[in-house]
Design an enzyme around this catalytic site. Structure first.
Site, mmCIF file in Angstrom:
data_model
loop_
_atom_site.group_PDB
_atom_site.id
_atom_site.type_symbol
_atom_site.label_atom_id
_atom_site.label_comp_id
_atom_site.label_asym_id
_atom_site.label_seq_id
_atom_site.Cartn_x
_atom_site.Cartn_y
_atom_site.Cartn_z
ATOM 1 C CB THR A 1 -0.966 -0.004 1.198
ATOM 2 O OG1 THR A 1 -1.807 -1.155 1.104
ATOM 3 C CG2 THR A 1 -1.819 1.246 1.233
ATOM 4 C CG HIS B 1 6.652 6.411 -2.987
ATOM 5 N ND1 HIS B 1 7.335 7.322 -2.214
ATOM 6 C CD2 HIS B 1 7.412 6.200 -4.098
ATOM 7 C CE1 HIS B 1 8.465 7.642 -2.828
ATOM 8 N NE2 HIS B 1 8.536 6.970 -3.970
ATOM 9 C CD GLU B 2 6.607 4.216 -7.301
ATOM 10 O OE1 GLU B 2 6.830 4.986 -8.258
ATOM 11 O OE2 GLU B 2 7.497 3.913 -6.484
ATOM 12 C CG HIS C 1 7.012 9.338 -7.876
ATOM 13 N ND1 HIS C 1 7.770 10.279 -7.221
ATOM 14 C CD2 HIS C 1 7.534 8.118 -7.527
ATOM 15 C CE1 HIS C 1 8.709 9.675 -6.505
ATOM 16 N NE2 HIS C 1 8.581 8.354 -6.671
ATOM 17 C CG ASP D 1 11.880 9.248 -4.940
ATOM 18 O OD1 ASP D 1 10.822 8.769 -4.493
ATOM 19 O OD2 ASP D 1 12.473 8.791 -5.940
#
Length: 192
Positions: free
Chosen positions: A123, A128-129, A132, A138
């Site tokens: 998850t 996180h992706e 982006h 990052d």
């Protein structure tokens, strides 16, 4: 024409005009939503039809973003329709195109099983992706409280919620109803 008839005719015309204006407004905004809120939120569709095994993590990551930002909404694309965020499962490390993606444009998210095999939380990876795709780079190294610290927070970190700064940056990027920053077409690979 007597004054009473003029007033009655004027009142009827005003009522008709107001009723028509109300109908036009109701047609543009779904029931229960104000047109102001609808206009302010950018809707981005995602396609996870090629992300078998990641569906629950993607749904949780999407829910986290939708609960924490108000001017961009992530929604699942209807089967066979276009999507701004294409999500696929891979055997490598997670990676994504750095956004912010605009409606009608497209970015790619790869959810890599190599990170899961090393103990990273699915998850957190998905959220996180998606970050982006929304324009966040990052922030490595970083603490677990920063969603965008990614793998540098370690395998024990399960936080999938953007912090105040991350939320603010996404809110700012989509403040005008579209993505304010130019996408970079840069792919970020999240290997440690």
């Amino acid at each position: 024409m007597p004054l009473g008839i003029w007033l009655k005719a004027g009142t009827s015309a005003t009522a008709l005009a107001l009723a028509m204006a109300g109908t036009a407004t109701a047609a543009t905004a779904p029931a229960g939503e104000s047109s102001t809120v609808q206009a302010a939120a950018v809707t981005l569709r995602y396609d996870d039809s090629r992300a078998a095994g990641w569906e629950a993590a993607i749904a949780a990551g999407v829910a986290s973003w939708n609960a924490n930002v108000s001017n961009v909404r992530l929604v699942e694309a209807a089967p066979g329709s276009a999507a701004e965020i294409v999500i696929v499962a891979t055997t490598g490390w997670p990676q994504a195109t750095l956004g912010p993606v605009r409606p009608g444009r497209q970015v790619r998210v790869e959810l890599g099983s190599q990170a899961v095999a090393q103990g990273y939380n699915k998850t957190r990876i998905a959220a996180h992706e998606l970050g982006h795709s929304l324009g966040l780079p990052d922030t490595k190294p970083g603490p677990c409280s920063q969603l965008m610290s990614g793998s540098s927070a370690g395998t024990a970190c399960t936080n999938a919620t953007p912090n105040t700064t991350e939320r603010s940056r996404v809110q700012s990027a989509y403040a005008s109803g579209t993505a304010a920053l130019a996408p970079t077409d840069q792919t970020l690979i999240d290997a440690p």
